[in-house]
Write a protein that holds these residues in place. Structure first.
Motif, short mmCIF file in Angstrom:
data_model
loop_
_atom_site.label_atom_id
_atom_site.label_comp_id
_atom_site.label_asym_id
_atom_site.label_seq_id
_atom_site.Cartn_x
_atom_site.Cartn_y
_atom_site.Cartn_z
N PRO A 231 1.95 -2.90 46.46
CA PRO A 231 0.84 -3.65 47.04
C PRO A 231 1.41 -4.77 47.92
CG PRO A 231 0.52 -3.32 44.68
CD PRO A 231 1.91 -2.88 45.00
N PRO A 232 0.77 -5.09 49.04
CA PRO A 232 1.32 -6.10 49.95
C PRO A 232 1.65 -7.43 49.27
CG PRO A 232 -0.48 -4.94 51.00
CD PRO A 232 -0.45 -4.46 49.57
N ALA A 233 0.82 -7.85 48.33
CA ALA A 233 1.04 -9.15 47.68
C ALA A 233 2.15 -9.11 46.64
CB ALA A 233 -0.25 -9.63 47.02
N LEU A 234 2.72 -7.94 46.36
CA LEU A 234 3.73 -7.82 45.31
C LEU A 234 5.04 -7.21 45.81
CD1 LEU A 234 1.55 -6.56 42.32
CD2 LEU A 234 2.60 -8.81 42.56
N ARG A 235 5.24 -7.18 47.11
CA ARG A 235 6.47 -6.54 47.61
C ARG A 235 7.73 -7.24 47.09
NH1 ARG A 235 3.59 -5.77 52.85
NH2 ARG A 235 3.16 -3.53 53.03
N GLY A 236 7.73 -8.56 47.07
CA GLY A 236 8.89 -9.28 46.56
C GLY A 236 9.18 -8.95 45.11
N ALA A 237 8.13 -8.86 44.29
CA ALA A 237 8.31 -8.54 42.87
C ALA A 237 8.88 -7.13 42.71
CB ALA A 237 6.97 -8.65 42.13
N TYR A 238 8.39 -6.19 43.50
CA TYR A 238 8.89 -4.81 43.41
C TYR A 238 10.36 -4.73 43.85
CZ TYR A 238 4.64 -2.29 42.11
OH TYR A 238 3.57 -1.78 41.42
N VAL A 239 10.70 -5.42 44.95
CA VAL A 239 12.09 -5.41 45.39
C VAL A 239 12.98 -6.09 44.35
CG1 VAL A 239 13.69 -6.22 47.18
CG2 VAL A 239 11.46 -5.33 47.83
N GLY A 240 12.48 -7.19 43.77
CA GLY A 240 13.25 -7.88 42.73
C GLY A 240 13.48 -7.00 41.52
N MET A 241 12.45 -6.24 41.12
CA MET A 241 12.62 -5.33 39.99
C MET A 241 13.68 -4.28 40.30
SD MET A 241 9.96 -2.55 38.39
CE MET A 241 10.11 -1.60 39.89
#
Length: 429
Positions: A345-355
């Motif tokens: 989701p656009p608002a969670l790209r950083g979280a996904y990349v961090g994971m």
């Protein structure tokens, strides 16, 4: 006539599209000049200028790496909150400040603190860059833009390595400090360049789950992140295992190792953009992951063959193994960029990349030792075990990515289908 023009190679193909894509590519080259210069002589600087022992240097690097892995997800979430461009600017500026402070370190504790600060701020800038690229570039151009950035980064890093080597040749403390300050200055320029990039529409976060562990509940994406983490072992095979194998089990001259690294760099610069062709869907990403895995499947027995040959045939086998491993790098990078920017989701790209980074960091801790034991310590038969692991990844790529495709992203009860493409930014200037 049009057909002839279409098939003719033109120098303009070396340039990214004008506007934001071109700025990102040139920024990558500039940044790599600074980092390449510093990394070439960093160990010498830490030892001679700061007076640290090799054990202290290694310990400091390990602590920084472990810390970055442990907080990858929270930093990714922070980048989401700040927004791509702001996270990128803040990360680069803070990293510049940390690097500029290196010559002032007077103890091991201060050195470790600065290494941790540098690693964390670099991570923030990286996540911000990924978020901004996904927000600013239309979906059909994101992977190509990131490929140009990687290609230009390799060029810049090569230049930086030359500058660093020249500084080392001067054999003086001022030259070593100069390398550090050059890297800090480049980071500041990088922050200034990024701050002038076109802004992107703000992404709403009101309905986004606040728990740092929420992203871990996306089991299909976690599975694909684990698969990518295993496929990234190809980098360890190239940088660590092939050189060890070459000097301990083949008759190849040691000087050939430099040529093998140069071959990898040349191929990465020339072929990274063409390797992304057609990366516009999840089935295409799965196909590239499968091809990437199979390239290493073939590279393993080819590398083993180098231990049985002599003379020019040994060199040819090692070169072919490097070509195949580089092919894995190119295809896997393209697939990974698509999965990082198109799926979350656009608002969670950083979280996904961090994971994804957290999982890759955990997986990479055992890679050097495990792969060395299999490939080098067994005398050669372990190459077949490594090939079997990558073959399993090739078989799993389709089903795992298919699972991602069938599962909408869910957050606080909101189901996120693939986001629409962002509007193309106007060319700068």
């Amino acid at each position: 006539m049009d057909g002839m023009d279409r098939g003719r190679w033109r120098p303009s193909r070396l340039l990214p599209p004008p506007g934001v894509p071109r700025t990102i590519a040139f920024q990558s080259a500039l940044l790599a000049v600074g980092s390449g210069t510093f990394l070439t002589g960093s160990i010498v600087f830490f030892n001679r200028v700061l007076g640290l022992t090799p054990l202290q240097i290694g310990a400091g690097l390990s602590v920084a790496g472990l810390t970055a892995a442990a907080v990858s997800l929270p930093i990714g979430i922070l980048a989401d909150r700040l927004g791509g461009r702001r996270a990128w600017v803040v990360g680069a500026a803070m990293e510049a400040a940390a690097v500029a402070t290196y010559p002032l370190a007077r103890s091991f504790v201060e050195f470790v603190a600065l290494m941790v600060a540098t690693t964390l701020t670099d991570s923030l800038a990286y996540y911000g860059r990924t978020i901004y690229t996904a927000d600013a570039i239309p979906a059909q151009g994101r992977v190509r833009t990131m490929a140009f950035a990687r290609s230009y980064l390799n060029v810049g890093f090569t230049v930086g390595t030359g500058v660093g080597a020249a500084a080392l040749a001067l054999d003086s403390t001022p030259a070593l400090i100069g390398m550090v300050l050059l890297n800090a200055a480049v980071l500041l320029v990088d922050a200034a360049v990024v701050s002038r990039l076109l802004p992107t529409p703000a992404t709403r976060h009101e309905r986004v789950r606040r728990s740092p562990l929420a992203v871990l509940r996306d089991r299909p994406y976690v599975a694909v992140a684990v698969l990518i983490a295993i496929l990234l072992y190809h980098a360890v095979i190239f940088t660590d295992i092939i050189p060890l194998w070459a000097i301990t089990h083949t008759d190849a001259p040691r000087a050939i190792l430099g040529a093998l690294f140069a071959l990898n760099t040349l191929l990465a610069v020339a072929l990274q953009v063409p390797a992304t062709r057609g990366t516009d869907s999840l089935p295409a990403a799965a196909r590239l992951m499968r091809r990437a895995a199979l390239a290493t499947v073939v590279a393993c027995p080819v590398a083993a063959l180098a231990g049985l040959t002599r003379g020019v045939w040994t060199i040819a086998a090692l070169a072919l193994a490097v070509v195949l491993l580089t092919t894995t790098e190119l295809w896997l990078s393209a697939a990974q960029w698509f999965l990082q920017t198109d799926v979350p989701p656009p608002a969670l790209r950083g979280a996904y990349v961090g994971m994804g980074r957290m999982i890759s960091s955990i997986a990479s801790t055992a890679a050097p030792v495990g792969l060395t034991l299999l490939a080098v310590q067994t005398g050669g038969w372990g190459w077949w075990v490594i090939a079997a692991v990558f073959l399993a990844c090739a078989v799993a790529a389709g089903p795992v990515v298919g699972w991602v495709a069938r599962t909408p992203r869910v957050d606080d009860g909101q189901r996120h289908e693939r986001p629409p493409a962002a509007p193309a930014p106007e060319p700068a200037g």
